[in-house]
Design an enzyme around this catalytic site. Structure first.
Site, PDB file in Angstrom:
ATOM      1  N   HIS A  80      27.006  18.751  -7.207  1.00 32.97           N
ATOM      2  CA  HIS A  80      27.634  19.457  -8.325  1.00 32.97           C
ATOM      3  C   HIS A  80      27.628  20.942  -7.999  1.00 32.97           C
ATOM      4  O   HIS A  80      26.584  21.583  -7.986  1.00 32.97           O
ATOM      5  CB  HIS A  80      26.872  19.184  -9.618  1.00 32.97           C
ATOM      6  CG  HIS A  80      27.594  19.652 -10.844  1.00 32.97           C
ATOM      7  ND1 HIS A  80      28.760  20.393 -10.791  1.00 32.97           N
ATOM      8  CD2 HIS A  80      27.316  19.507 -12.175  1.00 32.97           C
ATOM      9  CE1 HIS A  80      29.165  20.677 -12.011  1.00 32.97           C
ATOM     10  NE2 HIS A  80      28.307  20.138 -12.865  1.00 32.97           N
ATOM     11  N   HIS A 125      34.718  14.287 -14.013  1.00 34.80           N
ATOM     12  CA  HIS A 125      33.635  15.252 -13.842  1.00 34.80           C
ATOM     13  C   HIS A 125      32.428  14.535 -13.230  1.00 34.80           C
ATOM     14  O   HIS A 125      31.844  15.015 -12.270  1.00 34.80           O
ATOM     15  CB  HIS A 125      33.289  15.887 -15.185  1.00 34.80           C
ATOM     16  CG  HIS A 125      32.324  17.022 -15.090  1.00 34.80           C
ATOM     17  ND1 HIS A 125      32.536  18.103 -14.262  1.00 34.80           N
ATOM     18  CD2 HIS A 125      31.121  17.246 -15.705  1.00 34.80           C
ATOM     19  CE1 HIS A 125      31.511  18.954 -14.377  1.00 34.80           C
ATOM     20  NE2 HIS A 125      30.653  18.453 -15.243  1.00 34.80           N
ATOM     21  N   CYS A 174      30.162  24.770 -15.977  1.00 34.48           N
ATOM     22  CA  CYS A 174      30.783  23.886 -14.981  1.00 34.48           C
ATOM     23  C   CYS A 174      32.280  23.707 -15.166  1.00 34.48           C
ATOM     24  O   CYS A 174      32.928  23.047 -14.348  1.00 34.48           O
ATOM     25  CB  CYS A 174      30.074  22.535 -14.989  1.00 34.48           C
ATOM     26  SG  CYS A 174      28.283  22.688 -14.850  1.00 34.48           S
TER      27      CYS A 174
END
Length: 403
Positions: free
Chosen positions: A332, A297, A164
């Protein structure tokens, strides 16, 4: 950093579940309109119980939107091409400019969506058909090569896959190539499409929420997956001055660390997050007190939000600037998250706005911190930290500053 080493951001392109270009994304953020819902385009048994932030555009429509031609163009590639073409147009790059530019693109699973669909056909060496065009697309680097070919980039092509944090690292690496003199212009970002592999994998890890995610909330139970792509155009100061271009922002600093705590979890004391943010600030010569906004995040998993929040508190103490997570809007997007949220950070700089972190009600007891919960306008934003943290403790933070 010396003046001669500055790297400017001169363009961007983006497509997510809340918009097929930058203008639509901005309006959705302002209107607090999210992309969370049932899965309609991807055929999966989890279309209703594991809802995601899916882009409601078919592959055929994406091909027309992106202008993609030829065979072997996966959804990941088509999403990437849509964003990449917008970035090229936004930065005013010519075909000749592109031949001298570099492309650094990131993904976690590449074209595995098509590969998994045709898996048994591909395994059967006696069968032939259109499915053969996707035989190699599960290789992450395949999408980068196809993107580069579509827009005419042949000088430098690279693929980054660090979970990620991938797109943030692509941006970081592109800036490093410019500072070293190897490139004058780099197009950096990432692209990610939903797939059964991804949905089933995250479900097996038991970190998906079957309700709309709630970053930094005490009741958070996991993330919602999303798909999308975004790319930044980075140019050297010498090139910007020579062409008399007006940059949008400065990539003032960047930091990457790895706390090596666990294969998937972040360190509970926020060590990796703290180190990445400190490195970014040090690289940019900016004090923590001068940061005006943090795009966290903020995945809404129990571990990540506690770890990142702890890192934020350790860095800023009692002077935590406004922060949010935009993942309830887009889901996400894994490898693409770093570049998508970099675009959102630039939009925050340009428009003096911070968008609310949706679904937040109750602070995490161990932290007591609150993200922004209403649209903030007319803010003076000079420096933004954009965080992207990946599996294995690979943590990255970008410092994006006003020109």
């Amino acid at each position: 950093m010396s003046k001669s080493g500055r790297v400017f951001i001169t363009g961007y392109g983006i497509i997510t579940s809340i918009g097929k270009n930058a203008e639509e994304n901005l309006q959705s953020l302002v209107d607090q309109r999210h992309g969370y819902g049932d899965i309609d385009i991807l055929k999966t048994a989890h279309s209703h119980d594991l809802r995601c932030c899916e882009i409601k555009i078919t592959d055929e429509e994406l091909r027309r939107l992106s202008g993609g031609t030829g065979s072997g163009l996966t959804r990941t590639t088509l999403l990437g091409l849509t964003a990449l073409r917008e970035a090229v147009h936004h930065a005013g790059l010519s075909a000749q400019d592109l031949t001298k530019s570099g492309l650094l693109s990131s993904t976690t699973t590449g074209g595995i969506r098509e590969f998994e669909h045709d898996f048994f056909n591909i395994l059967d060496l006696e069968r032939h058909g259109d499915f053969e065009q996707f035989a190699d697309t599960a290789i992450p680097g395949d999408h980068s090569e196809r993107l580069a070919s579509q827009v005419g980039i042949h000088n430098y092509v690279a693929t980054l896959s660090t979970a990620c944090s991938s797109a943030a690292n692509a941006i970081m690496q592109g800036a490093a190539l410019i500072r070293s003199g190897r490139l004058e212009c780099a197009l950096c970002g990432g692209s990610e499409a939903l797939s059964k592999f991804t949905i089933n994998g995250f479900n097996a890890l038991m970190i998906l929420d079957n309700e709309h995610c709630r970053p930094f909330d005490a009741t958070r139970r996991g993330l919602n997956l999303g798909e999308g792509a975004a790319y930044l155009v980075l140019e050297s100061e010498a090139r910007v001055e020579r062409l008399k271009k007006k940059p949008l922002a400065v990539l003032a600093g960047a930091g990457n660390a790895n706390d090596a705590y666990h294969p998937t979890a972040s360190s509970p004391d926020g060590t990796g997050a703290l180190k990445a943010m400190r490195l970014a600030l040090s690289h940019g010569g900016v004090d923590a007190a001068d940061v005006n906004y943090v795009n966290a995040h903020g995945t809404a998993t129990e571990n990540n939000d506690l770890s990142e929040g702890t890192g934020l508190k350790r860095l800023f103490a009692d002077n935590l600037p406004p922060f949010n997570s935009t993942k309830p809007y887009t889901g996400h997007t894994l490898a693409a998250a770093g570049s998508i949220e970099a675009v959102y950070s630039i939009l925050a700089l340009q428009h003096g706005m911070v968008w609310p972190s949706l679904n937040f009600n109750t602070p995490i007891p161990e932290l007591g911190i609150r993200p922004v919960t209403k649209l903030e306008r007319n803010m003076s934003i000079r420096n933004v930290l954009s965080n992207s943290f990946g599996f294995g403790g690979n943590t990255s933070s970008l410092l994006i500053s006003a020109v």
